[in-house]
Write a protein that holds these residues in place. Sequence first.
Motif, PDB file in Angstrom:
ATOM      1  N   GLY A   1       6.109 -23.708  35.176  1.00 58.53           N
ATOM      2  CA  GLY A   1       6.420 -22.479  35.143  1.00 58.53           C
ATOM      3  C   GLY A   1       6.497 -20.951  34.609  1.00 58.53           C
ATOM      4  O   GLY A   1       7.082 -20.444  34.654  1.00 58.53           O
ATOM      5  N   MET A   2       5.615 -21.444  33.420  1.00 51.37           N
ATOM      6  CA  MET A   2       4.940 -20.144  32.438  1.00 51.37           C
ATOM      7  C   MET A   2       4.591 -18.791  32.961  1.00 51.37           C
ATOM      8  O   MET A   2       3.756 -18.920  33.534  1.00 51.37           O
ATOM      9  N   ILE A   3       4.897 -17.755  32.322  1.00 54.35           N
ATOM     10  CA  ILE A   3       3.553 -16.758  32.494  1.00 54.35           C
ATOM     11  C   ILE A   3       3.161 -16.843  30.745  1.00 54.35           C
ATOM     12  O   ILE A   3       4.090 -16.625  29.914  1.00 54.35           O
ATOM     13  N   VAL A   4       2.380 -16.851  30.779  1.00 50.02           N
ATOM     14  CA  VAL A   4       1.447 -17.454  29.684  1.00 50.02           C
ATOM     15  C   VAL A   4       0.903 -16.038  28.842  1.00 50.02           C
ATOM     16  O   VAL A   4      -0.127 -15.287  29.999  1.00 50.02           O
ATOM     17  N   GLY A   5       0.862 -15.965  27.992  1.00 45.42           N
ATOM     18  CA  GLY A   5      -0.015 -14.381  27.411  1.00 45.42           C
ATOM     19  C   GLY A   5      -1.674 -14.711  26.844  1.00 45.42           C
ATOM     20  O   GLY A   5      -1.453 -16.513  26.192  1.00 45.42           O
ATOM     21  N   VAL A   6      -2.135 -14.419  27.728  1.00 43.14           N
ATOM     22  CA  VAL A   6      -3.613 -14.565  26.525  1.00 43.14           C
ATOM     23  C   VAL A   6      -4.617 -13.784  26.310  1.00 43.14           C
ATOM     24  O   VAL A   6      -4.365 -12.790  26.786  1.00 43.14           O
ATOM     25  N   GLY A   7      -4.711 -14.207  25.442  1.00 38.64           N
ATOM     26  CA  GLY A   7      -5.796 -13.135  24.398  1.00 38.64           C
ATOM     27  C   GLY A   7      -7.110 -13.196  24.734  1.00 38.64           C
ATOM     28  O   GLY A   7      -6.944 -12.898  25.870  1.00 38.64           O
ATOM     29  N   THR A   8      -7.807 -12.322  23.942  1.00 39.76           N
ATOM     30  CA  THR A   8     -10.034 -12.459  24.056  1.00 39.76           C
ATOM     31  C   THR A   8     -10.398 -12.902  23.243  1.00 39.76           C
ATOM     32  O   THR A   8      -9.742 -13.246  21.791  1.00 39.76           O
ATOM     33  N   GLY A   9     -11.351 -13.443  22.786  1.00 35.89           N
ATOM     34  CA  GLY A   9     -12.621 -14.246  22.169  1.00 35.89           C
ATOM     35  C   GLY A   9     -13.149 -14.941  22.786  1.00 35.89           C
ATOM     36  O   GLY A   9     -12.230 -16.118  23.860  1.00 35.89           O
ATOM     37  N   SER A  10     -14.368 -15.830  22.189  1.00 36.66           N
ATOM     38  CA  SER A  10     -14.823 -16.872  22.584  1.00 36.66           C
ATOM     39  C   SER A  10     -13.993 -18.358  22.502  1.00 36.66           C
ATOM     40  O   SER A  10     -14.387 -19.335  22.568  1.00 36.66           O
ATOM     41  N   THR A  11     -13.143 -18.384  21.337  1.00 33.15           N
ATOM     42  CA  THR A  11     -12.356 -19.675  21.316  1.00 33.15           C
ATOM     43  C   THR A  11     -10.979 -19.405  22.347  1.00 33.15           C
ATOM     44  O   THR A  11     -10.947 -20.539  23.513  1.00 33.15           O
ATOM     45  N   VAL A  12     -10.487 -18.134  22.621  1.00 37.37           N
ATOM     46  CA  VAL A  12     -10.048 -18.703  23.694  1.00 37.37           C
ATOM     47  C   VAL A  12     -10.728 -18.245  25.186  1.00 37.37           C
ATOM     48  O   VAL A  12     -10.174 -18.957  26.006  1.00 37.37           O
ATOM     49  N   ALA A  13     -11.923 -18.208  25.186  1.00 39.94           N
ATOM     50  CA  ALA A  13     -12.482 -18.407  26.160  1.00 39.94           C
ATOM     51  C   ALA A  13     -12.167 -20.598  27.082  1.00 39.94           C
ATOM     52  O   ALA A  13     -12.599 -20.403  27.867  1.00 39.94           O
ATOM     53  N   PHE A  14     -12.416 -20.824  25.467  1.00 30.07           N
ATOM     54  CA  PHE A  14     -11.904 -22.515  26.264  1.00 30.07           C
ATOM     55  C   PHE A  14     -10.589 -22.713  26.142  1.00 30.07           C
ATOM     56  O   PHE A  14     -10.576 -23.580  27.048  1.00 30.07           O
ATOM     57  N   PHE A  15     -10.025 -22.013  26.031  1.00 31.29           N
ATOM     58  CA  PHE A  15      -8.479 -21.825  26.530  1.00 31.29           C
ATOM     59  C   PHE A  15      -7.700 -21.813  27.950  1.00 31.29           C
ATOM     60  O   PHE A  15      -7.590 -22.591  29.247  1.00 31.29           O
ATOM     61  N   ILE A  16      -8.820 -20.666  27.921  1.00 33.65           N
ATOM     62  CA  ILE A  16      -8.462 -20.134  29.730  1.00 33.65           C
ATOM     63  C   ILE A  16      -9.268 -21.175  30.268  1.00 33.65           C
ATOM     64  O   ILE A  16      -8.961 -22.094  31.675  1.00 33.65           O
ATOM     65  N   GLU A  17     -10.543 -21.981  30.245  1.00 33.12           N
ATOM     66  CA  GLU A  17     -11.324 -22.715  31.055  1.00 33.12           C
ATOM     67  C   GLU A  17     -10.113 -24.164  30.805  1.00 33.12           C
ATOM     68  O   GLU A  17     -10.286 -24.904  32.230  1.00 33.12           O
ATOM     69  N   ALA A  18      -9.302 -24.678  30.048  1.00 29.48           N
ATOM     70  CA  ALA A  18      -8.229 -25.503  30.246  1.00 29.48           C
ATOM     71  C   ALA A  18      -7.308 -25.650  30.442  1.00 29.48           C
ATOM     72  O   ALA A  18      -6.512 -26.221  31.313  1.00 29.48           O
ATOM     73  N   LEU A  19      -6.738 -24.332  30.367  1.00 30.52           N
ATOM     74  CA  LEU A  19      -5.438 -23.768  31.080  1.00 30.52           C
ATOM     75  C   LEU A  19      -5.930 -23.202  33.253  1.00 30.52           C
ATOM     76  O   LEU A  19      -5.494 -23.990  33.795  1.00 30.52           O
ATOM     77  N   ALA A  20      -6.900 -23.055  33.706  1.00 28.93           N
ATOM     78  CA  ALA A  20      -7.691 -23.626  34.531  1.00 28.93           C
ATOM     79  C   ALA A  20      -7.228 -24.642  35.267  1.00 28.93           C
ATOM     80  O   ALA A  20      -7.295 -25.304  36.637  1.00 28.93           O
ATOM     81  N   ARG A  21      -7.268 -25.687  34.779  1.00 31.42           N
ATOM     82  CA  ARG A  21      -7.124 -27.043  34.654  1.00 31.42           C
ATOM     83  C   ARG A  21      -5.901 -26.976  34.646  1.00 31.42           C
ATOM     84  O   ARG A  21      -5.358 -28.693  36.240  1.00 31.42           O
TER      85      ARG A  21
END
Length: 214
Positions: free
Chosen positions: A19-39
């Motif tokens: 149920g969270m609204i997650v703050g998401v940053g920027t950059g090459s490491t965050v790109a891996f987090f976004i991919e994991a978050l998509a799952r």
Amino acid sequence: MSEGKRLAGEKAVDYVEDGMIVGVGTGSTVAFFIEALARVKDRIAGTVSSSEQSTAALRAHGIEVFDLNSTGALSLYVDGADECDGGKNLIKGGGGALTREKIIAEASAKFVCIIDPSKNVPVLGKFPLPVEVIPMAQSLVERRLIELGGKPVLRAGFTTDNGNPILDVHGLQITDPVGLEETINQIPGVVTVGLFARRRADIVIEGVDPPRIW
């Protein structure tokens, strides 16, 4: 290095709650987090993004992106860093999104910083310190930064998502991150300095195997 970024980015998903609204940053490491978050995107209510780049990546995965003004305070912000010292003080802004990153960090109850081992340093300052400035104040700010012992260099051919230039300040050894952050922020014309010390990271995930959390 990319493996370290992947390990840190994927581990950060452990802090995402239903149920969270997650703050998401920027950059090459965050790109891996976004991919994991998509799952796990069906578990969250959406995100707030610190850059146009991250917004595009989130939407490409079908993740809703909200404006911070409509969400209020956030429970979690996940972002990378260009440098991180043992006190969890950070230099950020190599990608140019420092102002929006700092706004979201301030609005978040928990700031999880994800880094590869090369970003863990004893003293901040080897990485040039980004300072976003109002265009008419560029030369004024440059002079003040030189007085502080730095060597500011205009980031060529770059403007932030806010339409401003960035000065990258070389030659600093930052032994008092909070004090320097306050000093630079007080220079008229400075929008944001890329020191995250007053609002530093709460948790650092270092991308080793297994990930180191401190």
